[in-house]
Design an enzyme around this catalytic site. Sequence first.
Site, PDB file in Angstrom:
ATOM      1  CE1 TYR A  28      49.153  60.211  58.954  1.00  0.00           C
ATOM      2  CE2 TYR A  28      48.143  58.470  60.275  1.00  0.00           C
ATOM      3  CZ  TYR A  28      48.091  59.352  59.206  1.00  0.00           C
ATOM      4  OH  TYR A  28      46.998  59.369  58.396  1.00  0.00           O
ATOM      5  CG  PHE A  69      41.861  38.506  39.078  1.00  0.00           C
ATOM      6  CD1 PHE A  69      41.711  39.360  40.155  1.00  0.00           C
ATOM      7  CD2 PHE A  69      41.651  37.146  39.262  1.00  0.00           C
ATOM      8  CE1 PHE A  69      41.377  38.857  41.394  1.00  0.00           C
ATOM      9  CE2 PHE A  69      41.309  36.638  40.497  1.00  0.00           C
ATOM     10  CZ  PHE A  69      41.177  37.486  41.569  1.00  0.00           C
ATOM     11  CB  THR A  70      37.193  39.102  40.105  1.00  0.00           C
ATOM     12  OG1 THR A  70      37.907  37.879  40.231  1.00  0.00           O
ATOM     13  CG2 THR A  70      35.731  38.832  39.983  1.00  0.00           C
ATOM     14  CG  ASP A  95      47.873  41.258  38.881  1.00  0.00           C
ATOM     15  OD1 ASP A  95      46.649  41.074  38.899  1.00  0.00           O
ATOM     16  OD2 ASP A  95      48.614  41.002  39.856  1.00  0.00           O
ATOM     17  CE  LYS A 127      46.327  36.899  45.830  1.00  0.00           C
ATOM     18  NZ  LYS A 127      45.603  38.123  46.227  1.00  0.00           N
ATOM     19  NE  ARG A 186      37.499  32.166  41.041  1.00  0.00           N
ATOM     20  CZ  ARG A 186      37.594  33.476  41.306  1.00  0.00           C
ATOM     21  NH1 ARG A 186      38.723  34.111  41.111  1.00  0.00           N
ATOM     22  NH2 ARG A 186      36.539  34.127  41.741  1.00  0.00           N
ATOM     23  CG  PHE A 229      32.577  35.303  43.127  1.00  0.00           C
ATOM     24  CD1 PHE A 229      32.604  36.211  42.082  1.00  0.00           C
ATOM     25  CD2 PHE A 229      33.481  35.449  44.162  1.00  0.00           C
ATOM     26  CE1 PHE A 229      33.529  37.243  42.054  1.00  0.00           C
ATOM     27  CE2 PHE A 229      34.407  36.472  44.143  1.00  0.00           C
ATOM     28  CZ  PHE A 229      34.437  37.381  43.079  1.00  0.00           C
TER      29      PHE A 229
HETATM   30  C1  LIG Z   1      45.950  37.955  39.940  1.00  0.00           C
HETATM   31  C2  LIG Z   1      45.356  38.738  41.062  1.00  0.00           C
HETATM   32  C3  LIG Z   1      44.739  38.098  42.144  1.00  0.00           C
HETATM   33  O1  LIG Z   1      44.701  36.754  42.178  1.00  0.00           O
HETATM   34  C4  LIG Z   1      44.159  38.883  43.191  1.00  0.00           C
HETATM   35  C5  LIG Z   1      43.450  38.291  44.285  1.00  0.00           C
HETATM   36  N1  LIG Z   1      43.278  36.979  44.285  1.00  0.00           N
HETATM   37  C6  LIG Z   1      42.550  36.234  45.076  1.00  0.00           C
HETATM   38  C7  LIG Z   1      41.630  36.781  46.163  1.00  0.00           C
HETATM   39  C8  LIG Z   1      40.262  36.917  45.534  1.00  0.00           C
HETATM   40  C9  LIG Z   1      39.885  38.153  45.057  1.00  0.00           C
HETATM   41  C10 LIG Z   1      38.615  38.306  44.476  1.00  0.00           C
HETATM   42  C11 LIG Z   1      37.766  37.212  44.342  1.00  0.00           C
HETATM   43  C12 LIG Z   1      38.171  35.963  44.815  1.00  0.00           C
HETATM   44  C13 LIG Z   1      39.433  35.808  45.402  1.00  0.00           C
HETATM   45  C14 LIG Z   1      42.548  34.794  44.789  1.00  0.00           C
HETATM   46  O2  LIG Z   1      42.009  34.030  45.598  1.00  0.00           O
HETATM   47  O3  LIG Z   1      43.106  34.396  43.731  1.00  0.00           O
HETATM   48  C15 LIG Z   1      44.273  40.298  43.101  1.00  0.00           C
HETATM   49  C16 LIG Z   1      43.709  41.219  44.163  1.00  0.00           C
HETATM   50  O4  LIG Z   1      44.613  41.217  45.243  1.00  0.00           O
HETATM   51  P1  LIG Z   1      44.055  41.416  46.740  1.00  0.00           P
HETATM   52  O5  LIG Z   1      43.243  40.194  47.056  1.00  0.00           O
HETATM   53  O6  LIG Z   1      45.297  41.514  47.598  1.00  0.00           O
HETATM   54  O7  LIG Z   1      43.240  42.663  46.744  1.00  0.00           O
HETATM   55  C17 LIG Z   1      44.900  40.870  42.015  1.00  0.00           C
HETATM   56  N2  LIG Z   1      45.427  40.100  41.028  1.00  0.00           N
END
Ligand SMILES: CC1=C(O)/C(=C\N=C(/Cc2ccccc2)C(=O)O)C(COP(=O)(O)O)=CN1
Length: 456
Positions: A71, A123-124, A214, A257, A381, A448
């Site tokens: 832990y 970014f969302t 980011d 990623k 997108r 979405f």
């Molecule tokens: C530049 C960037 C990203 O692309 C990202 C996540 N991307 C995603 C996953 C996603 C998230 C929200 C809506 C649709 C798809 C992608 O499909 O592209 C995050 C969040 O990271 P997280 O998913 O690990 O929480 C932060 N910055």
Amino acid sequence: KRRTAEPYKIKAVEPLNILTREERQKALEKSGYNTFLLDSEDVYIDLLTDSGTNAMSDQQWGALMVGDEAYAGSKSWYKLEKAVREVYGYKYVLPTHQGRGAENLLSQLKVKEGDYVPGNMYFTTTRAHQELNGGTFVDVVIDEAHDPDVEVDFKGNVDLNKLKTLIAEVGAESIPYVCVAVTVNMAGGQPVSMDNLRETYDLCQKHGIDVMYDATRCVENAYFIKEREQGYQNMPIKDILLEMFSYSDGCTMSGKKDALVNIGGFLAMNDEELYTRSRELVVVYEGMPSYGGMAGRDMEAMAKGIYESIDDHYIEHRIQQVRYLGEQLMDAGIPMVRPVGGHAVYLDAKAFLDHLDREQYPAQALAAALYLDSGVRAMERGIVSAGRNKETGENNIPKLEMVRLTIPRRVYTNNHMDVVADSVIELYRKRHQIKGLKMDYEPPTLRFFNARFSPK
Ligand SMILES: CC1=C(O)/C(=C\N=C(/Cc2ccccc2)C(=O)O)C(COP(=O)(O)O)=CN1
């Protein structure tokens, strides 16, 4: 020039389900024409996202067996901390379950009511956390980033004049940090040049404003610098990456990623005071500062993934595979974002379906048509993802209305890319038969994910 291949061989495979067109039509209706609501077992080639869908190596799978699930003070945590310090160069690291975990901590720690958070395109999830804490996102990306047809080497660059103007207007004390995304997802996976990173950092340092990256696709960004920026051709990716990060004060990172894991992330910084405050907050939201929402085995896998991600052969193949798909489509005259991005090919759905207006959700319609044609799942997108303005309630109308063909790392072969290309090219030939959609159900936030549509 001799042709090259994947710098890895396949040891395990996941058999794919290949549905008939009728079965796909049924699956599409069941999902309300929303690719997010399709079941994975009904998808042939899954290009929804590169997030968490990447293949781990035998080294990473093996590391799962030695995960230390203590832990507190887990051995696996120290391995992850060491990897982040070595590869990214930051002093302090907080583990989080994924990127959003780090975004939540950072925004709560640094954003206060009435603040402005400039960034190179939204970014969302990043914007959602900034707004949740009373901040307003301000787009300071160069204008070209919003134009799919303009070929610019570093389309994700910060427009320093826009940033200077904002600082002059609102004052540095209202800007908790500048969020620099490397690469810029919503511009089409577009990179930021080293010069621009350096200039942005110098400007912010003059005003005492932090720069937080980011870093989600930072290795891809490093590759574009190596390929396109004077003086970096012979530098190993790991050294380019360290220089990139030297022009920042910290970062949020989605390990799902470029760190080649299915779950995981971190918040990193050089400022000790911010580190101390984030250690308290991580306990509230992610667990201990020594596991942050991950099991020990996840931290083992991510530590290995971070080292694997900076292998020059790996990243070259990764970028070239995306380009392999993109160039086939470009040669066929398919309207798409140029230049081809680091993690995806972005179809310009507005130009592709020029017989539809925005309220018929062209990108959503094209993603649905692509799945029906070939079982390839892509992501909308465009206007649906952009959501509604939080003040007026009106639809945000982004210039870019895109369908993202997102290529997971180390998963598909170029044969799969050929199947995708053939399907897109065939659809383009028959594009005027593709009908628009109407939205039958609209969720209140991040619509979405769960919205449902039907042909109009
Ligand atoms: C530049 C960037 C990203 O692309 C990202 C996540 N991307 C995603 C996953 C996603 C998230 C929200 C809506 C649709 C798809 C992608 O499909 O592209 C995050 C969040 O990271 P997280 O998913 O690990 O929480 C932060 N910055």
